[in-house]
Structure formats: C-alpha cells, structure tokens
Design a protein around this motif. Structure first.
Motif, PDB file in Angstrom:
ATOM      1  N   HIS A 176      -2.526  -9.408  -8.047  1.00  0.00           N
ATOM      2  CA  HIS A 176      -1.278  -8.747  -7.658  1.00  0.00           C
ATOM      3  C   HIS A 176      -1.597  -7.296  -7.349  1.00  0.00           C
ATOM      4  CE1 HIS A 176       1.435 -11.972  -9.453  1.00  0.00           C
ATOM      5  NE2 HIS A 176       0.232 -12.308  -9.892  1.00  0.00           N
ATOM      6  N   ALA A 177      -1.290  -6.863  -6.143  1.00  0.00           N
ATOM      7  CA  ALA A 177      -1.594  -5.495  -5.721  1.00  0.00           C
ATOM      8  C   ALA A 177      -0.319  -4.806  -5.263  1.00  0.00           C
ATOM      9  CB  ALA A 177      -2.627  -5.499  -4.594  1.00  0.00           C
ATOM     10  N   ILE A 178      -0.206  -3.503  -5.564  1.00  0.00           N
ATOM     11  CA  ILE A 178       0.986  -2.740  -5.186  1.00  0.00           C
ATOM     12  C   ILE A 178       0.585  -1.430  -4.523  1.00  0.00           C
ATOM     13  CG2 ILE A 178       2.499  -3.753  -6.943  1.00  0.00           C
ATOM     14  CD1 ILE A 178       2.002  -1.247  -8.662  1.00  0.00           C
ATOM     15  N   TRP A 179       1.456  -0.973  -3.597  1.00  0.00           N
ATOM     16  CA  TRP A 179       1.291   0.302  -2.897  1.00  0.00           C
ATOM     17  C   TRP A 179       2.647   1.004  -2.876  1.00  0.00           C
ATOM     18  CZ3 TRP A 179      -0.702  -4.310  -1.410  1.00  0.00           C
ATOM     19  CH2 TRP A 179      -2.075  -4.401  -1.121  1.00  0.00           C
ATOM     20  N   LEU A 180       2.658   2.303  -3.076  1.00  0.00           N
ATOM     21  CA  LEU A 180       3.901   3.072  -3.005  1.00  0.00           C
ATOM     22  C   LEU A 180       4.200   3.462  -1.569  1.00  0.00           C
ATOM     23  CD1 LEU A 180       3.530   5.526  -6.034  1.00  0.00           C
ATOM     24  CD2 LEU A 180       4.292   3.156  -6.000  1.00  0.00           C
ATOM     25  N   LEU A 181       5.482   3.411  -1.239  1.00  0.00           N
ATOM     26  CA  LEU A 181       5.917   3.833   0.096  1.00  0.00           C
ATOM     27  C   LEU A 181       7.131   4.739  -0.068  1.00  0.00           C
ATOM     28  CD1 LEU A 181       5.529   3.563   3.152  1.00  0.00           C
ATOM     29  CD2 LEU A 181       7.087   1.603   3.092  1.00  0.00           C
ATOM     30  N   GLY A 182       6.938   6.021   0.288  1.00  0.00           N
ATOM     31  CA  GLY A 182       8.004   7.002   0.129  1.00  0.00           C
ATOM     32  C   GLY A 182       8.960   7.029   1.306  1.00  0.00           C
ATOM     33  N   PRO A 183       9.907   7.987   1.281  1.00  0.00           N
ATOM     34  CA  PRO A 183      10.914   8.080   2.343  1.00  0.00           C
ATOM     35  C   PRO A 183      10.282   8.245   3.713  1.00  0.00           C
ATOM     36  CG  PRO A 183      11.503   9.456   0.468  1.00  0.00           C
ATOM     37  CD  PRO A 183      10.097   8.997   0.229  1.00  0.00           C
ATOM     38  N   GLY A 184      10.946   7.680   4.732  1.00  0.00           N
ATOM     39  CA  GLY A 184      10.463   7.794   6.099  1.00  0.00           C
ATOM     40  C   GLY A 184      10.832   6.572   6.907  1.00  0.00           C
ATOM     41  N   PRO A 185      10.472   6.558   8.184  1.00  0.00           N
ATOM     42  CA  PRO A 185      10.845   5.455   9.073  1.00  0.00           C
ATOM     43  C   PRO A 185      10.341   4.094   8.601  1.00  0.00           C
ATOM     44  CG  PRO A 185      10.062   7.340  10.344  1.00  0.00           C
ATOM     45  CD  PRO A 185       9.783   7.648   8.912  1.00  0.00           C
ATOM     46  N   GLU A 186       9.123   4.035   8.037  1.00  0.00           N
ATOM     47  CA  GLU A 186       8.589   2.737   7.604  1.00  0.00           C
ATOM     48  C   GLU A 186       9.395   2.190   6.431  1.00  0.00           C
ATOM     49  OE1 GLU A 186       4.269   0.600   6.740  1.00  0.00           O
ATOM     50  OE2 GLU A 186       4.489   2.759   6.432  1.00  0.00           O
TER      51      GLU A 186
END
Length: 401
Positions: free
Chosen positions: A186-196
């Motif tokens: 199980h792998a996780i990545w953070l994604l902050g505010p923005g278009p994506e």
C-alpha cells in the motif's frame, strides 16, 4: 456537484502504523496478537480493549487508552501533519492489476439508503447498531478518524482510474508504504491544493458512490452528527467481491434436526464427498457439520431478486427459521474472504464451532442492481478486496457545519 473534499487537517503515517480495519477479523485473539507484535499499529487505537495492556476492559472503559496511544503516536513521529490535502493511494501485488483510490473527506448529508432519499452516497447493507455506537464513541473520544469508508465511484470510475494511475506514476517516491497480511504493498502520496487536486475531487464526485466497505462507519458519521467522514474513493476496476461466510459456534439444535427442518422447508440436500469448498456460483450453499459436509439448495421463497440472494435465504430460512437465531446473535461469526474454506471447516472439525456456512460471492451485477434500487444487501454479504488499509491517513474530525 463536489461532495468529495480535501482533508482539512490530516496526519500521515511515516511507516509502521498500517492495520487491517477493526471488522476484518474472525477471532479477537488475532487482534491482540497483531497489536502485541506491532505496538505502533493503529489497531491498538481502533480496538483499544483488545490491546495487550488493556485486556479485561470494556470498549468504553478502554477509550482513554486509545486517546493516549494516538497522542503518543503523533508525538513520537509515527504521524506527520498535513493540511488541505487529498492522498493518492495505490495497492500492488505480484500477479494482480494495481488498485487505485484517493483518501478524502465526503459529505455525510449525501448518504442515501432509500430510492426517495436524495444523495450520491449509497449505503447498502443492514448493520449492527452496537458496532455503530462503538465507532461513534471512538471518533468522539479521539476527535479523529483512522479507518476509511471504501466508496466505489460508479459514474466516472473509468476516468478516475486512469487519472489516478497517471497521477501516481508521476508522483515520484511515495510518502509512505505499508505491506499487509496478504503481501500487498500500500503506497500513498500527498496532493495539495491546485488544479490536479480539483480534477481528482471532481472525478471522485462524478457519480453515485456505493459503500463497498464501511457501512457501520458511514452510519456512525450520521449518528454522531459528523459533517464529513474519511473515505477512500476507488474504482470498479480496482476491486473484486470475495465470499463472505458464516461460522456458528453453538447450534441450538442437533445437526440431524437442522437438516430435517431444512428439508421440511423445501431445501434439497446432498452429502458432499471430499473437502467442503465455497460454491463457485450462487444457487446453493455448503454446510460443514461435524464429520460431514452437505450441498444445500434453499428454495426461493422471496418475492424479488434481493430476497432470493443466497445470503438473504441463509439469513431468513437457515438462521432465523431453522435455527431460531437473530443475525446479530453472538454465536454467529461473519468470516470474510481472507479466510479459506479449509480454515472454516477446520474450526468445525476441531470442535471450536459446530457449523460453517459457505456461500458463493455476490455477483457484481446483483450488487449494482440492489444498490441502484436503493435496497439493502443482507448483513455482511460483500467482502471487497483489496481492503483499504487503516492507520495510513488519519483525519481530524471537521467542525460541525
């Protein structure tokens, strides 16, 4: 309409805290053993009364222990804070296609359980209210949510799947990884505010979201008045439905009387030669009694498709009518697909149980049909895999609206 949102304040694992969810076990002793082997596991917070140093306490009495364990985990660096994030999620294993999802918060007022009740989140199973109350009490004591509801995006699932695959491929090294009991990573990545982030929350909100796992947790959000709940929104291509069987610790009648009652109700019963197996397709169930297994075709006594599902027939004709057991009776253990038929039959042959009921997996067509009609599946009838891992992403409860 966006119903999937970033997590306002999250705590992200730095490793070692991942855990099976509290309701994935057939034996409480397994929970204690896991916590003892890994004291940092979030399971010690989710099931505080099963932790080795809290044994003998009730769930309610052990809640202060859960609060202490979470505070210690945050203080010792087991979790690191993040704000306004969604969390990309990928599950991989040799020989399996990758599964994708996104950790986020979902509006509780979108939960719908009837055709005349508006909302994009469909909850589809009857629940045990005592378990719901425990989840409410835990969340209120902690002020955090550790175990996500698994939601299946049925409207734009293919688009979401492709977007998540692209996003994780381009995200570089994961923030953390965790290996579960089946060997999946199980792998996780953070994604902050923005278009994506906006694109992914829009896709995750793009159609009806069916509760694939976490009916108790989603009802707890409603019962507790939580404005939003923690979820992993996943895709149809990322999941499969496995068997969900039953184990009866003590029969209120003899095996011969049980078989006679089923025959009197119209069931066709045939002795099984060789080891009992879970039926590959619906239409019959297998009963393992001490010394002998039987293939049993239960009569279709229901008025519609839902009432004639194998799980519904087992609940109505076998448990209630033939055995006189309420589905919530403590003698019944609901055993998910992670446990093979050999484990269930072994429990009977070892004398730790008196009956195993092996039931074919619910088909995706039946599951979707029942949900689109806003009807409820029988209790514990769909074991989706792979499961979203608890303890990877912890969400602080949002303030009331």
């Amino acid at each position: 309409m966006t119903v999937v949102h970033p997590i306002t304040r999250a705590w992200i694992t730095t490793g070692g805290t991942g855990a099976q969810n509290y309701d994935e076990f057939a034996d409480d002793a397994e929970i204690t053993a896991i916590i003892e082997a890994n004291p940092h596991s979030a399971l010690g917070i989710e099931m505080p009364h099963r932790a080795p140093d809290s044994l003998g306490k009730t769930f309610g009495d052990a809640l202060p222990d859960a609060v202490t364990r979470l505070a210690e985990a945050k203080a010792d660096g087991s979790y690191t804070p993040a704000e306004q994030v969604v969390v990309l999620y990928r599950i991989t294993a040799p020989g399996e296609e990758p599964a994708y999802g996104i950790f986020a918060m979902v509006d509780t007022d979108q939960i719908s359980t009837r055709a005349d009740e508006p909302g994009l989140v469909i909850r589809n199973e009857d629940v045990f209210i005592a378990k719901v109350r425990e989840r409410v009490a835990l969340a209120e004591a902690l002020g955090h949510l550790l175990s996500p509801v698994l939601l299946l995006q049925t409207g734009r699932g293919d688009e979401l799947h492709a977007a998540l695959a692209t996003a994780t491929d381009a995200a570089g090294a994961p923030a953390a990884t965790d290996i579960d009991q089946a060997g999946r990573t199980h792998a996780i990545w953070l994604l902050g505010p923005g278009p994506e982030q906006d694109e992914l929350t829009s896709l995750a909100s793009g159609g009806e979201l069916v509760v694939a796992d976490g009916n108790h947790r989603s009802l707890a959000a409603q019962t507790g008045g939580f404005r939003r709940f923690l979820a992993v929104v996943t895709t149809p291509a990322s999941v499969a439905i496995q068997p969900y069987n039953r184990l009866i610790s003590e029969l209120p009648t003899t095996p011969d009387e049980l078989l006679d009652r089923l025959r009197a109700a119209g069931a066709q019963i045939t002795a099984v030669d060789g080891p009992a197996q879970v039926p590959a397709t619906g239409g019959s169930v297998v009963l393992q009694l001490p010394g002998q297994a039987y293939d049993v075709t239960l009569p279709h006594t229901g008025a519609n498709r839902l009432e004639n599902l194998d799980h519904a027939l087992v609940e109505r004709l076998l448990l209630r009518e033939a055995l006189g057991l309420d589905p919530g009776d403590k003698r019944i253990t609901y055993v998910g697909g992670d446990y093979p038929a050999s484990w269930l039959t072994g429990e009977v042959e070892a004398g730790r149980a008196e009956l195993a009921i092996l039931i074919a997996p619910v088909t995706v067509d039946d599951f979707v049909a029942v949900n689109l009609a806003r009807e409820k599946m029988p209790r514990k009838s769909t074991w989706f895999t792979p499961k979203a891992r608890g303890g990877l992403v912890v969400a602080e409860l949002p303030d009331p609206a």
